[in-house]
Design a protein around this motif. Sequence first.
Motif, PDB file in Angstrom:
ATOM      1  N   LEU A 112      -6.254   7.992  -2.885  1.00  0.00           N
ATOM      2  CA  LEU A 112      -6.956   6.980  -1.854  1.00  0.00           C
ATOM      3  C   LEU A 112      -5.615   6.052  -0.646  1.00  0.00           C
ATOM      4  O   LEU A 112      -5.063   6.413   0.221  1.00  0.00           O
ATOM      5  CB  LEU A 112      -6.930   5.772  -2.192  1.00  0.00           C
ATOM      6  N   ILE A 113      -3.229   5.691  -1.667  1.00  0.00           N
ATOM      7  CA  ILE A 113      -2.583   5.294  -1.305  1.00  0.00           C
ATOM      8  C   ILE A 113      -2.146   6.919   0.250  1.00  0.00           C
ATOM      9  O   ILE A 113      -1.915   5.774   0.832  1.00  0.00           O
ATOM     10  CB  ILE A 113      -2.078   5.101  -2.196  1.00  0.00           C
ATOM     11  N   ALA A 168     -10.346  -4.837  -6.946  1.00  0.00           N
ATOM     12  CA  ALA A 168     -11.160  -5.522  -8.070  1.00  0.00           C
ATOM     13  C   ALA A 168     -10.704  -4.328  -8.504  1.00  0.00           C
ATOM     14  O   ALA A 168     -10.794  -4.485  -9.707  1.00  0.00           O
ATOM     15  CB  ALA A 168     -12.568  -5.508  -7.517  1.00  0.00           C
ATOM     16  N   THR A 169     -10.271  -3.050  -7.862  1.00  0.00           N
ATOM     17  CA  THR A 169     -10.311  -1.744  -8.578  1.00  0.00           C
ATOM     18  C   THR A 169      -9.078  -1.128  -7.888  1.00  0.00           C
ATOM     19  O   THR A 169      -8.920  -1.002  -6.838  1.00  0.00           O
ATOM     20  CB  THR A 169     -11.074  -0.677  -9.028  1.00  0.00           C
ATOM     21  N   ALA A 170      -7.967  -1.164  -8.782  1.00  0.00           N
ATOM     22  CA  ALA A 170      -6.960  -0.332  -8.302  1.00  0.00           C
ATOM     23  C   ALA A 170      -6.741   0.975  -7.695  1.00  0.00           C
ATOM     24  O   ALA A 170      -7.558   1.767  -8.028  1.00  0.00           O
ATOM     25  CB  ALA A 170      -5.248  -0.335  -9.156  1.00  0.00           C
ATOM     26  N   PRO A 171      -6.845   0.841  -6.539  1.00  0.00           N
ATOM     27  CA  PRO A 171      -6.919   1.936  -5.168  1.00  0.00           C
ATOM     28  C   PRO A 171      -5.929   3.635  -6.100  1.00  0.00           C
ATOM     29  O   PRO A 171      -4.746   3.393  -6.347  1.00  0.00           O
ATOM     30  CB  PRO A 171      -6.323   1.748  -4.094  1.00  0.00           C
ATOM     31  N   ALA A 197      -8.435  11.145   9.313  1.00  0.00           N
ATOM     32  CA  ALA A 197      -7.507  10.345   8.045  1.00  0.00           C
ATOM     33  C   ALA A 197      -8.097   8.479   7.798  1.00  0.00           C
ATOM     34  O   ALA A 197      -8.956   8.636   6.336  1.00  0.00           O
ATOM     35  CB  ALA A 197      -6.001  10.587   8.820  1.00  0.00           C
ATOM     36  N   TRP A 198      -8.239   8.517   8.546  1.00  0.00           N
ATOM     37  CA  TRP A 198      -9.014   6.754   8.669  1.00  0.00           C
ATOM     38  C   TRP A 198     -10.481   6.784   7.899  1.00  0.00           C
ATOM     39  O   TRP A 198     -11.316   6.759   7.024  1.00  0.00           O
ATOM     40  CB  TRP A 198      -9.199   6.321  10.022  1.00  0.00           C
ATOM     41  N   LEU A 220     -13.269   7.862   0.800  1.00  0.00           N
ATOM     42  CA  LEU A 220     -12.115   7.117  -0.894  1.00  0.00           C
ATOM     43  C   LEU A 220     -12.650   5.944  -1.501  1.00  0.00           C
ATOM     44  O   LEU A 220     -12.753   6.188  -2.700  1.00  0.00           O
ATOM     45  CB  LEU A 220     -11.042   8.143  -0.867  1.00  0.00           C
ATOM     46  N   ARG A 221     -12.908   4.971  -0.503  1.00  0.00           N
ATOM     47  CA  ARG A 221     -12.711   3.958  -0.867  1.00  0.00           C
ATOM     48  C   ARG A 221     -14.037   3.365  -1.879  1.00  0.00           C
ATOM     49  O   ARG A 221     -14.081   2.806  -2.691  1.00  0.00           O
ATOM     50  CB  ARG A 221     -12.461   2.396   0.267  1.00  0.00           C
TER      51      ARG A 221
END
Length: 428
Positions: free
Chosen positions: A32-33, A25-28, A204-205, A211-212
């Motif tokens: 985040l990537i 729905a929203t590009a990361p 990291a996760w 962030l998500r």
Amino acid sequence: MKFSASQSSESNIHPAANASQMPVATAPSKALIVTVVIAILLLAINMRAPIIGFGAVAKLVQQDLGLTTKTIGLIGTIPVMAFASSSFVAPMLSRRIGLENTMILATSLLAIGIFVRVAHPQLGFLLAGTVLLSLAISLGNVLIPAVIKKYTPNHIGLVMGSYSMFLSVFAGFASGIAMWLVSLSSWQFALGVWGWVSVAAVAAWLIVAHLRLRQKISTHDAQVINQAVAEAGRPSRKSVWKIPMAWWISAFMGLQSLLYYTLASFLPSLLIDKGLSKAQAGNVGMVFQLVAFPSILLLTKWVSSNWNLRTLALLAAVGNLVGVFGFGFLPLQGWVWVWSIASGFGCGVIFTLCMMIFTLKSKDSQQAAELSGMAQTVGYSIAITGPIVTGWLKDLSHTWTLSMSFLTILMAINCVFSWLATQNKAIE
């Protein structure tokens, strides 16, 4: 049509990788990537290193804990058994708690398992830790392709290739430095140091999940997993379990896995018993692991150039045969590197080639999913027997002759399966 090894692995490791095509729905964000890629690579470091590292110090563990070779072989089968069950566990967890949360769980279990395994020099701790880290690795094996497709859909080949490279390189690195780490302290230190990498992966996760949530990204994880499970479970026009060629592919993959996990468990011990120093044995094990990476690159070039797959499959199977026979019955001095490269080449090529065959030989994605599930179920069931039987034969005869004869015969049989599994026709 051109195929790459990284793309093939991504699309066939698990059906979820084939199903997750829904747009977000929203590009990361770029941050985040980048964080996702870092998290993937940190996890990749420990997807094989804890298993291969144990094989490198197995002789010391056996002596310290007073274990039989059969027991060491049984410990070596635990990861394989976990891998065989991962396709059922991972989708359920991901559907229930979400993809990112499942990755946090996997990395946490991996860190805990590594530390538990070395918390106290007792068999109970060793077994419990191995079970935990194996389950964690199995979760990662299944879900990493879905993560890559979800967050980096435009760079699947690059990210999956980097992931595969980290698997191979750090597996070899773990084997090569194991004895050096032992010399600094103990075998517990050599195995436990990898736990701190998993701690970094957990962090990291956690950042990925944060962030998500902050970006309010919705990716319909439940629908993606449900679609993948439905596709994998829906029968095709003819069940692959009734197709002879599907069995040839499954056996071809299974015997390769049997050899890989058996050598990962026993190769250093075998070489030390045959007169090599601990450092030399570790270096040979490292070469066996590292050869997989250039082998995959060769396979990618071979397939993209539309060269004959049967020729490459037969070369890889012969490589396994030559390597095993050399380790067991031919001189090691000066030749041990040849045997290591031959067997490493064979194992690296056959696994990736089988993953490609799922796509190349299937009529559609539905049949590819069925074939992948069948081959991995049958293959890992075959692989389980390798370390157990090898350890049992070693204890029975007090030499490696029977064990290596057993492996040599199986690798000769796999040359036949390499021919049958690469027939120039689709699965039908």
